[in-house]
Design a protein around this motif. Structure first.
Motif, PDB file in Angstrom:
ATOM      1  N   TRP B  44      -4.429   0.954  -0.429  1.00 29.29           N
ATOM      2  CA  TRP B  44      -4.452   2.258  -1.094  1.00 29.29           C
ATOM      3  C   TRP B  44      -3.276   3.133  -0.626  1.00 29.29           C
ATOM      4  O   TRP B  44      -2.563   3.740  -1.429  1.00 29.29           O
ATOM      5  CB  TRP B  44      -5.797   2.936  -0.791  1.00 29.29           C
ATOM      6  CG  TRP B  44      -6.006   4.272  -1.431  1.00 29.29           C
ATOM      7  CD1 TRP B  44      -6.265   4.513  -2.740  1.00 29.29           C
ATOM      8  CD2 TRP B  44      -5.989   5.545  -0.773  1.00 29.29           C
ATOM      9  NE1 TRP B  44      -6.413   5.867  -2.949  1.00 29.29           N
ATOM     10  CE2 TRP B  44      -6.241   6.524  -1.749  1.00 29.29           C
ATOM     11  CE3 TRP B  44      -5.786   5.950   0.544  1.00 29.29           C
ATOM     12  CZ2 TRP B  44      -6.294   7.883  -1.463  1.00 29.29           C
ATOM     13  CZ3 TRP B  44      -5.836   7.307   0.829  1.00 29.29           C
ATOM     14  CH2 TRP B  44      -6.090   8.250  -0.158  1.00 29.29           C
ATOM     15  N   LEU B  45      -3.057   3.187   0.697  1.00 32.14           N
ATOM     16  CA  LEU B  45      -1.967   4.007   1.237  1.00 32.14           C
ATOM     17  C   LEU B  45      -0.605   3.474   0.797  1.00 32.14           C
ATOM     18  O   LEU B  45       0.297   4.238   0.434  1.00 32.14           O
ATOM     19  CB  LEU B  45      -2.040   4.042   2.764  1.00 32.14           C
ATOM     20  CG  LEU B  45      -2.995   5.065   3.377  1.00 32.14           C
ATOM     21  CD1 LEU B  45      -3.126   4.845   4.874  1.00 32.14           C
ATOM     22  CD2 LEU B  45      -2.509   6.493   3.090  1.00 32.14           C
ATOM     23  N   ILE B  46      -0.443   2.144   0.836  1.00 32.15           N
ATOM     24  CA  ILE B  46       0.845   1.564   0.462  1.00 32.15           C
ATOM     25  C   ILE B  46       1.112   1.775  -1.021  1.00 32.15           C
ATOM     26  O   ILE B  46       2.243   2.082  -1.430  1.00 32.15           O
ATOM     27  CB  ILE B  46       0.886   0.069   0.842  1.00 32.15           C
ATOM     28  CG1 ILE B  46       0.908  -0.054   2.377  1.00 32.15           C
ATOM     29  CG2 ILE B  46       2.093  -0.626   0.239  1.00 32.15           C
ATOM     30  CD1 ILE B  46       0.621  -1.437   2.899  1.00 32.15           C
ATOM     31  N   ALA B  48       0.130   4.303  -2.688  1.00 32.57           N
ATOM     32  CA  ALA B  48       0.519   5.710  -2.831  1.00 32.57           C
ATOM     33  C   ALA B  48       2.003   5.883  -2.505  1.00 32.57           C
ATOM     34  O   ALA B  48       2.678   6.731  -3.086  1.00 32.57           O
ATOM     35  CB  ALA B  48      -0.341   6.587  -1.920  1.00 32.57           C
ATOM     36  N   VAL B  49       2.524   5.087  -1.578  1.00 31.00           N
ATOM     37  CA  VAL B  49       3.955   5.164  -1.251  1.00 31.00           C
ATOM     38  C   VAL B  49       4.789   4.596  -2.381  1.00 31.00           C
ATOM     39  O   VAL B  49       5.860   5.093  -2.702  1.00 31.00           O
ATOM     40  CB  VAL B  49       4.251   4.390   0.055  1.00 31.00           C
ATOM     41  CG1 VAL B  49       5.752   4.261   0.262  1.00 31.00           C
ATOM     42  CG2 VAL B  49       3.621   5.083   1.240  1.00 31.00           C
ATOM     43  N   MET B  50       4.275   3.526  -3.012  1.00 37.01           N
ATOM     44  CA  MET B  50       5.096   2.825  -3.995  1.00 37.01           C
ATOM     45  C   MET B  50       5.274   3.609  -5.289  1.00 37.01           C
ATOM     46  O   MET B  50       6.154   3.294  -6.084  1.00 37.01           O
ATOM     47  CB  MET B  50       4.513   1.442  -4.273  1.00 37.01           C
ATOM     48  CG  MET B  50       4.826   0.474  -3.134  1.00 37.01           C
ATOM     49  SD  MET B  50       3.849  -1.022  -3.157  1.00 37.01           S
ATOM     50  CE  MET B  50       4.167  -1.602  -4.804  1.00 37.01           C
ATOM     51  N   GLY B  51       4.445   4.624  -5.514  1.00 34.06           N
ATOM     52  CA  GLY B  51       4.662   5.443  -6.689  1.00 34.06           C
ATOM     53  C   GLY B  51       3.463   5.507  -7.613  1.00 34.06           C
ATOM     54  O   GLY B  51       2.474   4.799  -7.404  1.00 34.06           O
ATOM     55  N   PRO B  52       3.561   6.361  -8.654  1.00 36.57           N
ATOM     56  CA  PRO B  52       2.427   6.633  -9.538  1.00 36.57           C
ATOM     57  C   PRO B  52       1.869   5.380 -10.207  1.00 36.57           C
ATOM     58  O   PRO B  52       0.649   5.260 -10.379  1.00 36.57           O
ATOM     59  CB  PRO B  52       3.011   7.583 -10.594  1.00 36.57           C
ATOM     60  CG  PRO B  52       4.250   8.127  -9.983  1.00 36.57           C
ATOM     61  CD  PRO B  52       4.754   7.127  -9.010  1.00 36.57           C
ATOM     62  N   TYR B  55       0.006   3.263  -7.714  1.00 42.26           N
ATOM     63  CA  TYR B  55      -1.190   4.005  -7.336  1.00 42.26           C
ATOM     64  C   TYR B  55      -2.226   3.975  -8.452  1.00 42.26           C
ATOM     65  O   TYR B  55      -3.428   3.834  -8.197  1.00 42.26           O
ATOM     66  CB  TYR B  55      -0.829   5.451  -6.977  1.00 42.26           C
ATOM     67  CG  TYR B  55      -2.010   6.202  -6.420  1.00 42.26           C
ATOM     68  CD1 TYR B  55      -2.443   5.981  -5.124  1.00 42.26           C
ATOM     69  CD2 TYR B  55      -2.707   7.120  -7.209  1.00 42.26           C
ATOM     70  CE1 TYR B  55      -3.543   6.640  -4.619  1.00 42.26           C
ATOM     71  CE2 TYR B  55      -3.809   7.796  -6.718  1.00 42.26           C
ATOM     72  CZ  TYR B  55      -4.222   7.552  -5.421  1.00 42.26           C
ATOM     73  OH  TYR B  55      -5.311   8.197  -4.931  1.00 42.26           O
TER      74      TYR B  55
END
Ligand code: HEM
Lengths: 127, 130
Positions: B44-46, B48-52, B55
């Motif tokens: 989930w966190l990764i 969120a980093v990778m983009g919309p 996510y």
């Protein structure tokens, strides 16, 4: 009568040479996790249905980011210690045990570092 | 020294399951199960980093019926392990060893973990997740 040398008795570290450190850190991380996880779950519940912008804004907020970093650290530390005991109890082959213990250490450190990086990247990155 | 075939304690084949022992093994099982859950947290966190887009995919998976079912399982395991963990910490401090007290704190822990799970999901549903 004690089989320990006087020096070993003073150090009090026992045969594993680490004394009560494992036990103590399992408790210390557990105590830290109680407020951190209650906060985390309550926050996620409040954020249910939030879109991408709101989630990343939340993660990137300084207070939130610091608490998340603490949570990630305590969580994976606690998990590493906990799984270590489970492996020591149930995996009996010398080689299999070594592989599992190494996998546990590397796996938890890898995942924890990735999670920590993700929080920092969202807090400081351009996104 | 060959210790392979010595009987282990507790000798499970003849050990009558009881509240304290069942709650105890569940603490270990929820701990391991929560460990599996950290994989989802990391994903989930990764995402969120990778983009919309990434996510959104993660949200679709986690927000599906199966995803929510698993999430429910992890939330209960978390509150179970949290409440029982506090029970553990009292023991570590030297309190609560009387059989009667251990049984009462055990039932109280089960009750609290259910209440907290319901509370968390109630909050999530009210906050507009559903
Ligand atoms: C609210 C936070 C938590 C508290 C208070 C807590 C407390 C504890 C305590 C006291 C123990 C030692 C039990 C024993 O000596 O038998 C333990 C073990 C363990 N915990 Fe936690 N814990 C918490 C959260 C977590 C989380 C989130 C995970 C997983 C990611 C986890 C995984 C484990 C594992 C795998 C063990 C080893 C189980 C065993 O040895 O039987 N814990 N926990």
């Amino acid at each position: 009568m004690s089989l320990l040398t006087p020096l070993a008795r003073v150090r009090g570290l026992g045969s594993a040479n680490e004394g009560a450190h494992h036990w103590w850190m399992q408790r210390l991380t557990a105590v830290a996790l109680v407020p951190l996880l209650i906060w985390f779950v309550a926050s996620l519940a409040f954020l249910a249905g939030a879109d991408y912008a709101r989630i990343t804004a939340w993660i990137g907020h300084p207070v939130v980011a610091v608490l998340l970093l603490l949570l990630v650290f305590a969580l994976f530390y606690h998990l590493k210690l906990g799984m270590q005991v489970v492996i020591e109890d149930y995996v009996h082959g010398k080689f299999a045990k070594l592989v599992c213990l190494l996998g546990n250490s590397f796996g938890t450190i890898l995942l924890g570092t990735a999670c920590g990086y993700a929080v920092l990247e969202i807090a400081f990155g351009g996104s | 020294m060959d210790s392979a075939n010595r009987p282990l304690s507790p000798h499970l084949q003849v050990y009558q399951p009881q509240l304290t022992s069942v709650l105890s093994i569940l603490h270990r099982m929820t701990g391991v199960w929560l460990g599996v859950g950290t994989l989802v947290l990391a994903y989930w966190l990764i995402a969120a980093v990778m983009g919309p887009e990434a996510y959104g995919t993660a949200q679709d998976i986690i927000g599906s019926w199966l995803g929510l079912l698993f999430l429910f399982g992890w939330s209960y395991a978390l509150f179970y392990h949290l409440c029982n963990g506090i029970r553990h910490l009292f023991w570590d401090a030297g309190y609560g060893y009387d059989l009667e007290v251990a049984a009462r704190s055990g039932w109280a822990m089960v009750l609290f973990s259910i209440i907290l799970t319901v509370l968390a999901w109630g909050l999530g549903i009210i906050a507009g997740g559903g």
